[in-house]
Design a protein around this motif. Structure first.
Motif, PDB file in Angstrom:
ATOM      1  N   VAL A 135      32.940  63.923 104.038  1.00 54.80           N
ATOM      2  CA  VAL A 135      32.125  63.083 103.135  1.00 54.80           C
ATOM      3  C   VAL A 135      31.051  63.924 102.464  1.00 54.80           C
ATOM      4  N   ASN A 136      30.474  64.885 103.176  1.00 55.91           N
ATOM      5  CA  ASN A 136      29.521  65.791 102.532  1.00 55.91           C
ATOM      6  C   ASN A 136      30.178  66.538 101.382  1.00 55.91           C
ATOM      7  N   PHE A 137      31.416  66.991 101.607  1.00 55.28           N
ATOM      8  CA  PHE A 137      32.178  67.662 100.547  1.00 55.28           C
ATOM      9  C   PHE A 137      32.441  66.700  99.395  1.00 55.28           C
ATOM     10  N   LEU A 138      32.778  65.459  99.733  1.00 62.62           N
ATOM     11  CA  LEU A 138      33.081  64.448  98.714  1.00 62.62           C
ATOM     12  C   LEU A 138      31.871  64.175  97.829  1.00 62.62           C
ATOM     13  N   VAL A 139      30.707  64.000  98.454  1.00 60.72           N
ATOM     14  CA  VAL A 139      29.473  63.731  97.703  1.00 60.72           C
ATOM     15  C   VAL A 139      29.121  64.907  96.800  1.00 60.72           C
ATOM     16  N   LYS A 140      29.277  66.110  97.332  1.00 59.16           N
ATOM     17  CA  LYS A 140      28.916  67.316  96.579  1.00 59.16           C
ATOM     18  C   LYS A 140      29.792  67.496  95.352  1.00 59.16           C
ATOM     19  N   GLU A 386      16.059  79.453  93.401  1.00 56.98           N
ATOM     20  CA  GLU A 386      17.501  79.523  93.617  1.00 56.98           C
ATOM     21  C   GLU A 386      17.874  78.959  94.981  1.00 56.98           C
ATOM     22  N   GLU A 387      17.071  79.242  95.970  1.00 57.69           N
ATOM     23  CA  GLU A 387      17.313  78.705  97.313  1.00 57.69           C
ATOM     24  C   GLU A 387      17.216  77.179  97.304  1.00 57.69           C
ATOM     25  N   PHE A 388      16.216  76.671  96.576  1.00 53.02           N
ATOM     26  CA  PHE A 388      16.052  75.221  96.452  1.00 53.02           C
ATOM     27  C   PHE A 388      17.232  74.601  95.713  1.00 53.02           C
ATOM     28  N   ARG A 389      17.665  75.239  94.649  1.00 55.49           N
ATOM     29  CA  ARG A 389      18.775  74.710  93.838  1.00 55.49           C
ATOM     30  C   ARG A 389      20.048  74.566  94.671  1.00 55.49           C
ATOM     31  N   LEU A 390      20.349  75.562  95.472  1.00 52.87           N
ATOM     32  CA  LEU A 390      21.563  75.529  96.272  1.00 52.87           C
ATOM     33  C   LEU A 390      21.497  74.476  97.367  1.00 52.87           C
ATOM     34  N   ALA A 391      20.278  74.201  97.844  1.00 57.70           N
ATOM     35  CA  ALA A 391      20.128  73.243  98.941  1.00 57.70           C
ATOM     36  C   ALA A 391      19.943  71.813  98.461  1.00 57.70           C
ATOM     37  N   GLU A 392      19.514  71.629  97.206  1.00 58.15           N
ATOM     38  CA  GLU A 392      19.209  70.292  96.694  1.00 58.15           C
ATOM     39  C   GLU A 392      20.486  69.461  96.575  1.00 58.15           C
ATOM     40  N   SER A 393      20.513  68.312  97.252  1.00 57.16           N
ATOM     41  CA  SER A 393      21.696  67.455  97.190  1.00 57.16           C
ATOM     42  C   SER A 393      21.332  65.977  97.128  1.00 57.16           C
ATOM     43  N   VAL A 394      20.045  65.686  97.056  1.00 60.94           N
ATOM     44  CA  VAL A 394      19.617  64.289  97.108  1.00 60.94           C
ATOM     45  C   VAL A 394      19.448  63.704  95.717  1.00 60.94           C
ATOM     46  N   ARG A 395      18.704  64.387  94.878  1.00 64.69           N
ATOM     47  CA  ARG A 395      18.354  63.813  93.573  1.00 64.69           C
ATOM     48  C   ARG A 395      19.463  64.005  92.547  1.00 64.69           C
ATOM     49  N   THR A 396      19.890  62.936  91.951  1.00 64.46           N
ATOM     50  CA  THR A 396      20.884  63.024  90.881  1.00 64.46           C
ATOM     51  C   THR A 396      20.223  62.962  89.506  1.00 64.46           C
TER      52      THR A 396
END
Length: 490
Positions: A135-140, A386-396
């Protein structure tokens, strides 16, 4: 794959496919590639002959049609060489789990895969790990609202790839455990909601991260089908980014098609279908200008005047910019350039009393100290960004990012981030201008945490008349802005 190549007399391509690491799963994905897709182009690079490609595709489809059904004995007189799965697998489940292991720095996924291979048992811990990883893969890759076809395909891949030793009925039970699509009961004629581990996990993540449902068409009218010319230009734009004048011309000519697709597509799909919107300078401005003629340059013309009056209001109300925002320099001592950019940072503080966020089922107010970070985030180094960009997954939704030092109002670079994609801007003011336009071009909702800030821009700068009822705090501050007075002072 090898059987099909032998049947068609095209064994000479076997080594070439293997050299490119094409296995059975990828082979069928290449065969089913839509016209103009990446898969179709890659397949053509490996097998240049159109005739040979058609022979292979035809043989694969005929084999699929003649495949043996699960649970049925084949005719004894008929020698069956190969059985094809009855769907196009989109996912390599084992690789998804192993990639997640690598990202997390653990071997939990590999251990689970080995256990399944030995016993074919699906324990509670096994279900939890598989569910979370896929599901993490699906969301990403497909957003928080993937289509039912994608979820169904994912569940089939889990059942057929991880539990190959089980019979068809057992695999079907596992598939239904992970995802069962909504159905209409014959007796009651009522529709059951979709269910299963995948659906439950998605619902949990949407509630936890306050993700709203994707837009639905505003009317039930049938969407006009794209013309052949529009499809050709869309395909060209998907793979080509120069020359710029040609890109701009085609983007303008496909605006109608893009607007139609925005009614049903989610954000991630739109950005994948129209990559030039984000990675080519000026395309967001172009679409915004087509939607709102004569509004595109409003920020450029008005902001100096508006920012000066926001600054005066902050001085008058003795805004606690050091304690609440973190800016060390007294607001009364700001230079013209600092007023121009600093007034943008004042807005979330001034509207903090009307800023809320959803915390589970409760609506929680955002404090003046925290509301600005939902509008703009500061980083001192590009490496941190760049570290933040790769980790950010909440805000659309899109938001602004600055490289610099907030304490001294030092802004070196400005960007807009949307779906983990960064768009560079000429200045902080231009980044805010671009971010506002992205909301309108992609028809996105303003985030609750800084909704009043974006409504203020609509009310005082762009005046699109799209916001029907602004908050009282927005109307109050807007009433302090007088363009004539500001222009005369300038």
């Amino acid at each position: 794959m090898e059987q099909i190549l032998r049947d068609t007399g095209l064994e000479q391509y076997t080594d070439k496919l293997k050299e490119n690491d094409v296995d059975d799963l990828l082979f069928f994905k290449l065969l089913d590639g839509a016209a103009g897709s990446t898969e179709e182009r890659l397949f053509a690079e490996i097998i240049p002959s159109v005739g040979h490609r058609l022979k292979i595709i035809t043989a694969a489809r005929e084999g699929d049609d003649n495949s043996v059904n699960c649970g049925q004995e084949p005719d004894k007189e008929e020698h069956v060489e190969i059985t094809f799965v009855t769907f196009n697998p989109l996912f390599d489940i084992k690789q998804i789990i192993l990639n997640s292991d690598e990202d997390k720095g653990t071997a939990n996924g590999m251990n689970v895969l080995e256990e399944i291979s030995r016993s074919s048992l699906l324990t509670s811990d096994t279900k939890t790990l598989i569910k979370r990883r896929i599901v993490n893969f699906l969301v990403k890759n497909y957003s928080y609202h993937p289509s039912k076809e994608v979820k169904e395909n994912l569940a089939k891949c889990v059942a057929m790839q991880l539990f190959q030793n089980l019979n068809c009925e057992q695999q079907k039970n596992i598939e239904n455990m992970f995802y069962r699509k909504s159905e209409v009961k014959e007796k009651t004629k009522k529709k059951n909601s979709a269910s299963g581990l995948i659906e439950d996990r998605l619902k949990h993540l949407r509630r936890k991260r306050n993700v709203t449902k994707p837009r639905k068409p505003e009317s039930c009218l049938e969407i006009t089908k794209p013309s052949e010319d529009e499809e050709d230009k869309k395909s060209w734009l998907r793979y080509t980014s120069s020359p710029l004048n040609q890109v701009a011309e085609y983007m303008a000519q496909t605006f109608r098609l893009r607007s139609e697709e925005l009614k049903t597509n989610d954000l991630l799909t739109t950005l994948n279908e129209w990559p030039r919107l984000i990675d080519t300078t000026g395309m967001i401005d172009l679409d915004f200008s087509i939607r709102y003629p004569d509004k595109g340059d409003m920020m450029l013309h008005k902001w100096t005047c508006i920012s000066n009056q926001i600054w005066k209001y902050a001085v008058k109300t003795r805004a606690n910019i050091h304690g609440e925002i973190g800016i060390s320099k007294n607001v009364e001592e700001w230079s013209k350039d600092e007023i121009n950019s600093g007034s943008l940072l004042l807005l979330p503080y001034l509207f903090s009393k009307s800023a809320y966020t959803q915390d589970g089922k409760k609506r929680r107010r955002i404090t003046g100290a925290h509301s600005p970070e939902f509008f703009v985030q500061f980083f001192q180094r590009n490496e941190d960004l760049e570290e933040f960009r790769l980790a950010e997954s909440v805000r659309t939704q899109p938001f602004v990012i600055c490289i610099g030092n907030l304490k001294f109002l030092d802004i070196q670079q400005a960007f807009v981030m949307v779906e983990r994609r960064l768009i560079a801007a000429e200045s902080f003011v231009k980044a805010v201008d671009l971010c506002f336009k992205i909301f309108y071009v992609l028809e996105l909702k303003f985030p609750e945490e800084c909704k009043s800030v974006w409504e203020f821009f609509d009310c005082t700068v762009f005046q699109t008349n799209k916001v029907r009822s602004s908050s009282s705090s927005v109307l109050s501050l807007s009433s302090q802005i007088t363009m004539d007075e500001g222009l005369n002072e300038d």
